[in-house]
Design an enzyme around this catalytic site. Structure first.
Site, PDB file in Angstrom:
ATOM      1  CB  VAL A 148      13.384  49.720   3.872  1.00  0.00           C
ATOM      2  CG1 VAL A 148      11.859  49.761   4.030  1.00  0.00           C
ATOM      3  CG2 VAL A 148      13.767  50.061   2.443  1.00  0.00           C
ATOM      4  CD  GLU A 149      13.325  53.998  10.295  1.00  0.00           C
ATOM      5  OE1 GLU A 149      13.897  54.147  11.388  1.00  0.00           O
ATOM      6  OE2 GLU A 149      12.548  54.847   9.811  1.00  0.00           O
ATOM      7  CB  VAL A 150      10.824  46.261   8.283  1.00  0.00           C
ATOM      8  CG1 VAL A 150       9.694  45.238   8.343  1.00  0.00           C
ATOM      9  CG2 VAL A 150      11.424  46.327   6.878  1.00  0.00           C
ATOM     10  N   GLY A 187      15.014  56.368  12.436  1.00  0.00           N
ATOM     11  CA  GLY A 187      15.719  57.381  11.656  1.00  0.00           C
ATOM     12  C   GLY A 187      15.208  58.781  11.911  1.00  0.00           C
TER      13      GLY A 187
END
Length: 306
Positions: A148-150, A187
């Site tokens: 998960v890209e935060v 990503g």
């Protein structure tokens, strides 16, 4: 702390997140204006229950999925909101105003958006509420893919970032906090670069679409399931590590010429035809099941299976 979370939007991403959160022990309230929401929620709960049974887990070890009739009902009393609605830069700020007005004062407001930055979504919110808006961008499907890209905005508080990371980790995810907002995040920017190179190789007659996938699955894809880009370079340099890699191979890589690429639909027609010939006109559930089985096996080998 509340163990209830909200999922706003029950499309592909929202449903996957709801399943993940319930499998992780949370009570999940789901809202979506779709007419079949009751059926969707019932199916999610059945999947959670069946998976728990298959793993010989007690009912108390997993959460539940509940239907919410409104946004306000979904977010009342929750600790975390995962919004996965339409990718619309005009409607998201309105939706987040609704969420912020009805949610508790310390609730995290996360969006699954892959294109709309948190700063844009929170632009019209008061500072105290804007500080709780953050991007939590998954790779599809979120219940299977760990990343998960935060992505905080300049207004997002450190407390919100920390709470977001802690929440995703409680669900067995691997959150990565980006240092600043950027279109495509990390990503998708990497994916975009590789996609354009793959298309150009096919368009310029270097390789067929099917053979390019064979190359990926039997070399880079296999390697990248074990190490990342930079770790792979570090291994490739031997005792000198990444410095040795760049010293010996860097100049040759830098000399590789760019090929022309056309990503417009008309220019993509030959690529489209090759992909459809190799895999059929539309992806099949059977092919998706094979993909998921392989990905789960990789995660199990890495000790990340859940």
């Amino acid at each position: 702390m509340s163990s209830t979370v909200a999922v706003i939007g029950a499309g592909t991403i929202g449903r996957s997140f709801a399943y993940l959160f319930a499998r992780s022990g949370y009570t999940v309230r789901v809202f979506d204006p779709r007419s079949d929401l009751a059926e969707v929620v019932a199916e999610l709960q059945a999947d959670v229950t069946a998976d728990a049974s298959a793993r010989n887990e007690l009912a108390s070890q997993v959460g539940t999925v509940e239907i919410a009739e409104t946004v306000e009902a979904a977010v009342a009393g929750v600790v975390f909101v995962q919004e996965s609605g339409p990718e619309d830069p005009e409607s998201k700020p309105v939706l987040f105003s609704q969420i912020a007005e009805a949610a508790p004062t310390e609730t995290v407001f996360a969006t699954s958006s892959s294109t709309i930055p948190a700063s844009s979504i929170a632009a019209a919110l008061p500072e105290s509420e804007a500080s709780r808006v953050i991007v939590g961008h998954p790779f599809n499907p979120p219940h299977l893919m760990p990343l998960v890209e935060v992505v905080p905005s300049p207004q997002t508080s450190t407390e919100t970032v920390d709470a977001t990371v802690e929440f995703y980790r409680s669900c067995g995810r691997e959150p990565v906090v980006l240092g600043r907002e950027i279109r495509g995040f990390v990503g998708n920017r990497l994916q975009n670069a590789l996609m354009k190179e793959a298309i150009s190789l096919v368009q310029n007659g270097v390789v067929t679409a099917a053979d390019l996938d064979t190359v990926m699955k039997n070399s880079l894809g296999l390697r990248w399931s074990a190490v990342g880009q930079f770790e792979g370079m570090h291994f490739g340099g031997g005792e000198a590590g990444i410095r040795g890699f760049m010293d010996h191979i860097g100049p040759a890589f830098a000399a590789i010429e760019d090929l022309p690429v056309d990503v417009d639909p008309a220019g993509m027609e030959d690529v489209f035809e090759q992909v459809e010939e190799a895999y059929g006109p539309t992806p099949t559930p059977q092919a998706a099941a094979v993909r998921d089985r392989i990905q789960k096996a990789v995660l199990d080998a890495r000790g990340q299976g859940r």
